[in-house]
Design an enzyme around this catalytic site. Structure first.
Site, PDB file in Angstrom:
ATOM      1  N   ASN A   9       0.876  -1.178   0.000  1.00 48.00           N
ATOM      2  CA  ASN A   9       0.000   0.000   0.000  1.00 48.00           C
ATOM      3  C   ASN A   9       0.908   1.222   0.000  1.00 48.00           C
ATOM      4  O   ASN A   9       1.438   1.618   1.033  1.00 48.00           O
ATOM      5  CB  ASN A   9      -0.908  -0.010   1.233  1.00 48.00           C
ATOM      6  N   ARG A  69      -2.758  -2.225  -3.462  1.00 48.59           N
ATOM      7  CA  ARG A  69      -3.955  -1.404  -3.302  1.00 48.59           C
ATOM      8  C   ARG A  69      -3.839  -0.197  -4.215  1.00 48.59           C
ATOM      9  O   ARG A  69      -2.866   0.548  -4.164  1.00 48.59           O
ATOM     10  CB  ARG A  69      -4.107  -0.936  -1.855  1.00 48.59           C
ATOM     11  N   HIS A 158     -12.540   3.481  -0.650  1.00 52.93           N
ATOM     12  CA  HIS A 158     -12.507   2.624   0.540  1.00 52.93           C
ATOM     13  C   HIS A 158     -13.323   1.351   0.334  1.00 52.93           C
ATOM     14  O   HIS A 158     -13.740   0.705   1.299  1.00 52.93           O
ATOM     15  CB  HIS A 158     -13.029   3.361   1.793  1.00 52.93           C
ATOM     16  N   ARG A 219      -9.694  17.129   4.166  1.00 51.69           N
ATOM     17  CA  ARG A 219     -10.576  17.333   3.015  1.00 51.69           C
ATOM     18  C   ARG A 219     -11.975  17.722   3.494  1.00 51.69           C
ATOM     19  O   ARG A 219     -12.424  17.245   4.544  1.00 51.69           O
ATOM     20  CB  ARG A 219     -10.639  16.058   2.167  1.00 51.69           C
ATOM     21  N   GLU A 364      -7.763  -4.373   5.241  1.00 43.99           N
ATOM     22  CA  GLU A 364      -7.673  -4.266   3.789  1.00 43.99           C
ATOM     23  C   GLU A 364      -6.618  -5.202   3.211  1.00 43.99           C
ATOM     24  O   GLU A 364      -6.785  -5.746   2.115  1.00 43.99           O
ATOM     25  CB  GLU A 364      -7.377  -2.821   3.401  1.00 43.99           C
TER      26      GLU A 364
END
Length: 377
Positions: A9, A69, A158, A219, A364
């Site tokens: 990742n 990922r 996600h 964000r 993940e």
């Protein structure tokens, strides 16, 4: 011999990696290399990673593949996909939709292709879980020809986490995934919500890019598009300045001057007015999405918190769900406070709650490893 998958990742200046046994879920090696851009790039990071893997007694013959990922796969890259030149070119083309996320993923892929040229490399996409959103959820109300020409739709993000967690909720409740309606809240520095029915998403908060939806660390989430036009015309900002504002100087950072939630919780307790407002905006947005998705689903069996903030900060769960009792969502204060950083799924709702509230650790890397072996057969 156990078949292990190396999962990478890659971030803008970091590399997270795990060596995972997809069958058992055992993590054989896990580490996080920082300041990759200052120490020779991803090639040097891969060399350092190899040393860690070999020090754990894992040789190349123990690895069956490398899984990556990748945040954005657009319309063309939906399922886990063997990496080749065409896939690399498509991910590069999609940089315009994920300018912060796809470039480091590409750098990690290219470094891994050079380092592990004898192993199959598989890209798994965060947008893939949402590829088949209902058209009414995926479609933006703009000129359809413009949207078609530019590939503008809701892609979500996600998805690897949302899909994994939805399955864990079914196991925790001893229910069939196909019969469950769920709201999953992935709350980390990036944050998103998903409405999931029968294991498939029917709506999600992130959109064309990972900017839309919940308030995040840096964000803004949902914002009137007119604000952006106003800033371009009158705010002394060009497109690059606006991008910097939206990605790095908004959200909790923009409102409170920081986005480490642990620090914000401390300042909240001290009554810092900037943090109090930021906190109210943050939790109100989560509550608003939970209520909206309960309406989309026609009620839900479970609301689940996951990722770094969702798993580890009880006060977020408390304040985000406050006032939802009339909708059947009732938190148990003691269970919620006792649950921080759980090892497995934990139910934190009151016994009288019509909707189960859970805290589920996401994984993940394990989800990617399983996708890799499923693809390779």
């Amino acid at each position: 011999m156990t078949d292990l998958v190396l999962v990478l990742n890659a971030g803008s200046s970091s590399l997270k990696f795990q060596v995972v046994d997809p069958a058992s879920g055992e993590v054989r090696v896990s580490d996080h290399l920082e300041r990759v851009d200052e120490s020779g790039g991803f090639e040097a990071a891969l060399a350092a990673m190899q040393e860690s893997v070999e020090a754990a007694g894992i040789g190349r013959d123990d690895l069956v593949a490398v899984g990556h990922r990748v945040v954005h796969g657009g319309d063309r890259l939906r399922d886990p996909t063997l990496v080749d030149d065409e896939v690399v070119a498509t991910i590069e083309h999609l940089v315009r939709l994920a300018p912060l996320h796809n470039p480091p993923a590409l750098a990690g892929i290219r470094a891994a292709l050079a380092t592990y040229d004898d192993l199959p490399q598989v890209a798994v996409f965060d947008t893939g879980f949402f590829a088949d959103l209902p058209p009414a959820a995926a479609t933006y109300a703009i000129d359809r020809d413009v949207a078609a020409a530019e590939g503008i739709r809701r892609y979500g993000a996600h998805g690897i986490s949302h899909g994994y967690v939805a399955g864990e909720v079914a196991r925790a409740l001893d229910r069939d995934l196909d019969e469950l309606d769920q709201v999953v809240l992935h709350l980390g520095n990036g944050a998103s919500a998903a409405a999931i029915s029968g294991g498939r998403p029917v709506d999600t908060s992130m959109g064309l890019t990972p900017l839309e939806g919940l308030v995040m660390g840096t964000r803004p989430g949902d914002i009137d598009a007119g604000v952006l036009l106003h800033l371009l015309r009158h705010g002394d900002l060009d497109v690059d300045g606006l991008e910097d504002l939206l990605h790095h100087r908004s959200g909790l950072e923009g409102l409170a001057g920081g986005h480490d939630v642990r620090d914000l919780v401390r300042r909240l307790g001290e009554g810092d007015p900037d943090v109090c407002l930021a906190w109210d905006v943050y939790c109100r947005r989560i509550r608003k999405y939970v209520g909206a998705y309960l309406a989309v689903l026609g009620g839900a069996d479970a609301v689940t918190f996951t990722a770094g903030v969702g798993e580890n900060v009880p006060v977020v769960r408390r304040d985000a769900l406050a006032g939802l009792e009339p909708l059947g969502v009732v938190l148990d204060p003691a269970r919620n406070e006792a649950c921080a950083g759980p090892d497995g799924p934990v139910v934190v709702s009151a016994d009288r709650s019509a909707v189960a509230v859970l805290v589920v650790p996401t994984n993940e890397e394990l989800a990617i490893a399983r996708d890799v072996v499923a693809l390779l057969g």
